[in-house]
Design a protein around this motif. Structure first.
Motif, PDB file in Angstrom:
ATOM      1  N   SER A 227      47.024  35.765  38.373  1.00  0.00           N
ATOM      2  CA  SER A 227      46.682  36.815  39.341  1.00  0.00           C
ATOM      3  C   SER A 227      45.272  36.618  39.903  1.00  0.00           C
ATOM      4  CB  SER A 227      46.789  38.194  38.679  1.00  0.00           C
ATOM      5  OG  SER A 227      46.505  39.215  39.607  1.00  0.00           O
ATOM      6  N   GLN A 228      44.350  36.156  39.061  1.00  0.00           N
ATOM      7  CA  GLN A 228      42.988  35.882  39.531  1.00  0.00           C
ATOM      8  C   GLN A 228      42.971  34.865  40.671  1.00  0.00           C
ATOM      9  OE1 GLN A 228      41.221  34.898  35.392  1.00  0.00           O
ATOM     10  NE2 GLN A 228      39.473  35.522  36.621  1.00  0.00           N
ATOM     11  N   PHE A 229      43.948  33.969  40.674  1.00  0.00           N
ATOM     12  CA  PHE A 229      43.993  32.887  41.661  1.00  0.00           C
ATOM     13  C   PHE A 229      44.714  33.261  42.962  1.00  0.00           C
ATOM     14  CE2 PHE A 229      43.375  29.497  38.276  1.00  0.00           C
ATOM     15  CZ  PHE A 229      42.241  28.939  38.865  1.00  0.00           C
ATOM     16  N   VAL A 230      45.348  34.438  43.004  1.00  0.00           N
ATOM     17  CA  VAL A 230      46.131  34.803  44.195  1.00  0.00           C
ATOM     18  C   VAL A 230      45.237  34.737  45.437  1.00  0.00           C
ATOM     19  CG1 VAL A 230      47.376  36.682  45.344  1.00  0.00           C
ATOM     20  CG2 VAL A 230      47.888  36.134  42.964  1.00  0.00           C
ATOM     21  N   ASP A 231      45.739  34.057  46.462  1.00  0.00           N
ATOM     22  CA  ASP A 231      45.021  33.863  47.742  1.00  0.00           C
ATOM     23  C   ASP A 231      43.721  33.076  47.593  1.00  0.00           C
ATOM     24  OD1 ASP A 231      47.046  35.271  49.039  1.00  0.00           O
ATOM     25  OD2 ASP A 231      46.020  37.198  48.845  1.00  0.00           O
ATOM     26  N   HIS A 232      43.630  32.234  46.573  1.00  0.00           N
ATOM     27  CA  HIS A 232      42.441  31.381  46.457  1.00  0.00           C
ATOM     28  C   HIS A 232      42.424  30.391  47.623  1.00  0.00           C
ATOM     29  CE1 HIS A 232      39.509  28.494  44.975  1.00  0.00           C
ATOM     30  NE2 HIS A 232      39.156  29.368  44.045  1.00  0.00           N
ATOM     31  N   PRO A 233      41.272  30.222  48.277  1.00  0.00           N
ATOM     32  CA  PRO A 233      41.240  29.366  49.473  1.00  0.00           C
ATOM     33  C   PRO A 233      41.548  27.889  49.211  1.00  0.00           C
ATOM     34  CG  PRO A 233      39.008  30.079  48.867  1.00  0.00           C
ATOM     35  CD  PRO A 233      39.967  30.858  48.023  1.00  0.00           C
ATOM     36  N   ASP A 252      35.234  30.568  35.463  1.00  0.00           N
ATOM     37  CA  ASP A 252      35.615  31.634  36.397  1.00  0.00           C
ATOM     38  C   ASP A 252      37.046  32.118  36.223  1.00  0.00           C
ATOM     39  OD1 ASP A 252      33.242  31.968  37.879  1.00  0.00           O
ATOM     40  OD2 ASP A 252      33.643  30.135  39.019  1.00  0.00           O
ATOM     41  N   TYR A 253      37.886  31.306  35.582  1.00  0.00           N
ATOM     42  CA  TYR A 253      39.320  31.600  35.568  1.00  0.00           C
ATOM     43  C   TYR A 253      39.935  31.471  34.171  1.00  0.00           C
ATOM     44  CZ  TYR A 253      38.756  31.404  40.591  1.00  0.00           C
ATOM     45  OH  TYR A 253      38.333  31.654  41.871  1.00  0.00           O
ATOM     46  N   MET A 254      40.516  32.585  33.745  1.00  0.00           N
ATOM     47  CA  MET A 254      41.154  32.687  32.436  1.00  0.00           C
ATOM     48  C   MET A 254      42.278  31.656  32.248  1.00  0.00           C
ATOM     49  SD  MET A 254      42.435  36.332  31.071  1.00  0.00           S
ATOM     50  CE  MET A 254      41.033  36.982  30.222  1.00  0.00           C
ATOM     51  N   PHE A 255      43.037  31.426  33.303  1.00  0.00           N
ATOM     52  CA  PHE A 255      44.141  30.471  33.258  1.00  0.00           C
ATOM     53  C   PHE A 255      43.617  29.084  32.864  1.00  0.00           C
ATOM     54  CE2 PHE A 255      47.600  27.804  34.715  1.00  0.00           C
ATOM     55  CZ  PHE A 255      48.732  28.613  34.737  1.00  0.00           C
ATOM     56  N   LEU A 256      42.497  28.701  33.467  1.00  0.00           N
ATOM     57  CA  LEU A 256      41.939  27.367  33.205  1.00  0.00           C
ATOM     58  C   LEU A 256      41.306  27.282  31.816  1.00  0.00           C
ATOM     59  CD1 LEU A 256      40.379  26.472  36.694  1.00  0.00           C
ATOM     60  CD2 LEU A 256      42.692  26.017  35.835  1.00  0.00           C
ATOM     61  N   GLU A 257      40.811  28.409  31.308  1.00  0.00           N
ATOM     62  CA  GLU A 257      40.312  28.431  29.920  1.00  0.00           C
ATOM     63  C   GLU A 257      41.454  28.095  28.959  1.00  0.00           C
ATOM     64  OE1 GLU A 257      38.563  32.358  29.378  1.00  0.00           O
ATOM     65  OE2 GLU A 257      36.559  31.510  29.601  1.00  0.00           O
ATOM     66  N   CYS A 258      42.641  28.656  29.252  1.00  0.00           N
ATOM     67  CA  CYS A 258      43.823  28.371  28.426  1.00  0.00           C
ATOM     68  C   CYS A 258      44.202  26.897  28.497  1.00  0.00           C
ATOM     69  CB  CYS A 258      45.009  29.212  28.885  1.00  0.00           C
ATOM     70  SG  CYS A 258      44.815  30.966  28.596  1.00  0.00           S
ATOM     71  N   ILE A 259      44.180  26.341  29.700  1.00  0.00           N
ATOM     72  CA  ILE A 259      44.534  24.923  29.881  1.00  0.00           C
ATOM     73  C   ILE A 259      43.519  24.038  29.157  1.00  0.00           C
ATOM     74  CG2 ILE A 259      44.897  23.055  31.573  1.00  0.00           C
ATOM     75  CD1 ILE A 259      47.071  25.257  31.694  1.00  0.00           C
ATOM     76  N   LYS A 260      42.250  24.415  29.253  1.00  0.00           N
ATOM     77  CA  LYS A 260      41.189  23.642  28.591  1.00  0.00           C
ATOM     78  C   LYS A 260      41.427  23.599  27.075  1.00  0.00           C
ATOM     79  CE  LYS A 260      36.111  23.356  28.340  1.00  0.00           C
ATOM     80  NZ  LYS A 260      35.832  23.708  26.936  1.00  0.00           N
ATOM     81  N   PHE A 261      41.806  24.746  26.496  1.00  0.00           N
ATOM     82  CA  PHE A 261      42.066  24.807  25.050  1.00  0.00           C
ATOM     83  C   PHE A 261      43.268  23.925  24.684  1.00  0.00           C
ATOM     84  CE2 PHE A 261      43.766  27.034  21.166  1.00  0.00           C
ATOM     85  CZ  PHE A 261      42.708  26.713  20.330  1.00  0.00           C
ATOM     86  N   ILE A 262      44.310  23.962  25.508  1.00  0.00           N
ATOM     87  CA  ILE A 262      45.485  23.110  25.267  1.00  0.00           C
ATOM     88  C   ILE A 262      45.073  21.636  25.300  1.00  0.00           C
ATOM     89  CG2 ILE A 262      47.702  22.305  26.243  1.00  0.00           C
ATOM     90  CD1 ILE A 262      48.132  25.237  27.210  1.00  0.00           C
ATOM     91  N   ASN A 263      44.267  21.272  26.301  1.00  0.00           N
ATOM     92  CA  ASN A 263      43.819  19.874  26.426  1.00  0.00           C
ATOM     93  C   ASN A 263      43.000  19.424  25.218  1.00  0.00           C
ATOM     94  OD1 ASN A 263      45.093  19.570  28.905  1.00  0.00           O
ATOM     95  ND2 ASN A 263      43.256  20.030  30.104  1.00  0.00           N
ATOM     96  N   GLU A 264      42.247  20.371  24.639  1.00  0.00           N
ATOM     97  CA  GLU A 264      41.445  20.035  23.456  1.00  0.00           C
ATOM     98  C   GLU A 264      42.311  19.870  22.209  1.00  0.00           C
ATOM     99  OE1 GLU A 264      38.610  23.220  23.103  1.00  0.00           O
ATOM    100  OE2 GLU A 264      37.557  22.629  24.942  1.00  0.00           O
ATOM    101  N   THR A 285      52.850  28.645  45.338  1.00  0.00           N
ATOM    102  CA  THR A 285      51.748  29.624  45.458  1.00  0.00           C
ATOM    103  C   THR A 285      51.492  30.335  44.134  1.00  0.00           C
ATOM    104  OG1 THR A 285      53.151  31.518  46.024  1.00  0.00           O
ATOM    105  CG2 THR A 285      52.440  30.108  47.855  1.00  0.00           C
ATOM    106  N   TRP A 286      50.261  30.838  44.004  1.00  0.00           N
ATOM    107  CA  TRP A 286      49.882  31.566  42.785  1.00  0.00           C
ATOM    108  C   TRP A 286      50.625  32.892  42.664  1.00  0.00           C
ATOM    109  CZ3 TRP A 286      47.933  29.411  38.746  1.00  0.00           C
ATOM    110  CH2 TRP A 286      47.106  28.293  38.872  1.00  0.00           C
ATOM    111  N   SER A 287      50.929  33.538  43.785  1.00  0.00           N
ATOM    112  CA  SER A 287      51.640  34.821  43.653  1.00  0.00           C
ATOM    113  C   SER A 287      53.063  34.591  43.130  1.00  0.00           C
ATOM    114  CB  SER A 287      51.629  35.621  44.954  1.00  0.00           C
ATOM    115  OG  SER A 287      52.403  34.985  45.919  1.00  0.00           O
ATOM    116  N   LYS A 288      53.671  33.467  43.531  1.00  0.00           N
ATOM    117  CA  LYS A 288      54.987  33.107  42.967  1.00  0.00           C
ATOM    118  C   LYS A 288      54.878  32.784  41.475  1.00  0.00           C
ATOM    119  CE  LYS A 288      58.450  32.156  46.306  1.00  0.00           C
ATOM    120  NZ  LYS A 288      57.796  32.830  47.416  1.00  0.00           N
ATOM    121  N   VAL A 289      53.816  32.074  41.091  1.00  0.00           N
ATOM    122  CA  VAL A 289      53.571  31.782  39.672  1.00  0.00           C
ATOM    123  C   VAL A 289      53.440  33.096  38.909  1.00  0.00           C
ATOM    124  CG1 VAL A 289      51.907  30.838  38.006  1.00  0.00           C
ATOM    125  CG2 VAL A 289      52.495  29.515  40.047  1.00  0.00           C
ATOM    126  N   ASN A 290      52.634  34.002  39.443  1.00  0.00           N
ATOM    127  CA  ASN A 290      52.376  35.293  38.796  1.00  0.00           C
ATOM    128  C   ASN A 290      53.668  36.096  38.601  1.00  0.00           C
ATOM    129  OD1 ASN A 290      51.153  38.471  39.476  1.00  0.00           O
ATOM    130  ND2 ASN A 290      50.272  37.289  37.814  1.00  0.00           N
TER     131      ASN A 290
END
Length: 324
Positions: A227-233, A252-264, A285-290
């Protein structure tokens, strides 16, 4: 509106208590013991309140960064202090030497401390005139950090933390204007502590679907994070599998924090260890993902008996049917 049709969080202008003073609090207990009970859960006030809470917060964080400006109330500060205490206890309880790699038994020592202190920790967060609610609300805090018998953690535990926050809204300790801080400060800090628990004590994923699940441990931060990413330019779903994008933007983004932890935590190609997320990166699109993640959450977590059988219901999170 906060949580669907009923206004639970008292608004800043409104000083009247959101719950009548005669509220009889109770220690929550399990109500879903057999598969046919699932209908009772789906029709309950608890289900309506929980989904309302998740979706209200989902709207609240839409298009906003973790680093944006928002109000931080006294209750939020107290919740951060509570999570800081849980974090400190991990440092004070190092993992034991043991033959099995997973499920370090020192977790049980850590958990026993929470079990003992939970009520006091909760009482310190809530207003004095609501202290009678502490035993009821403390149950959800204890359920939110994993299972001490199995030394595992999963989406049911994560849901208990969301319910814990929902209860604080219902008694008026948290308010409508705390929405951003609830996710960006409190829930984000909770995730940091959970990741530390998972790593330190090598916790098992509870009821994991392995490579076919979204993630071994969490789900909600993917919903709110998308949801944080919806309409990101510039950043589209396809970008989150790019490690450079993750490393530059995870603050800046919770979603990417999760991905970073998975990558680690995982080795090998992303498409192999996190197949569901890899598929999601192909959504345009992010709204479809959401929207897709919300549907998936209902189906994979909230409609699964093995998850819901552990849920506990009391006066704040009620198994009673929704009032028409």
């Amino acid at each position: 509106q906060w949580m669907g049709k009923r206004q639970y969080c008292s608004s800043p202008e409104d000083d009247s208590p959101p719950i009548p003073v005669c509220q009889n609090f109770m220690v929550p207990k399990k109500e879903i013991s057999m598969f046919p009970d699932m209908g009772k859960w789906k029709r309950s006030q608890a289900y309506a309140d929980y989904m309302g809470f998740i979706l209200t917060l989902n709207e609240g964080v839409k298009g906003k960064k973790l680093t944006c400006e928002y109000k931080v109330s006294e209750t939020i500060e107290k919740l951060l202090a509570l999570l800081g205490t849980l974090d400190r206890w991990i440092d004070e309880t190092p993992p034991e030497d043991q033959p099995s790699r997973f499920g370090n038994k020192a977790y049980r020592t850590w958990y026993a401390k929470l079990d003992q202190e939970a009520e006091g920790l909760v009482a310190a967060v809530i207003p004095e005139d609501k202290v009678a609610a502490a035993p009821e609300i403390a149950v959800y805090l204890k359920e939110a950090v994993g299972n001490s018998t199995r030394i595992d953690y999963g989406t049911g535990h994560e849901a208990a933390f969301a319910i814990f926050l929902c209860c604080l809204c219902k008694i008026g300790a948290l308010r409508v204007d705390d929405q951003l801080a609830i996710i960006f400060k409190v829930f984000d800090r909770y995730l940091v502590v959970m990741r530390k628990l998972q790593k330190t004590y090598r916790m098992e994923p509870a009821g994991s679907q392995g490579v076919w699940g979204l993630d071994d441990f969490q789900f909600l931060p993917f919903i709110w994070g998308s949801s944080q990413f919806v309409d990101h330019p510039t950043l589209e779903p396809k970008h989150f599998v790019d490690e450079k994008v993750v490393n530059e933007n995870h603050h800046d983004y919770m979603f990417l924090e999760c991905i970073k932890f998975i990558n680690e935590m995982k080795t090998g190609p992303f498409a192999e260890h996190s197949n569901q997320l890899w598929n999601i990166s192909a959504v345009p699109t992010w709204s479809k993902v959401n929207q897709g993640l919300i549907r998936m959450y209902k189906a994979e977590c909230l409609e699964k008996f093995p998850v819901i059988q552990h849920f506990k219901f009391g006066s704040l999170i009620s198994i009673q049917p929704v009032k028409p």
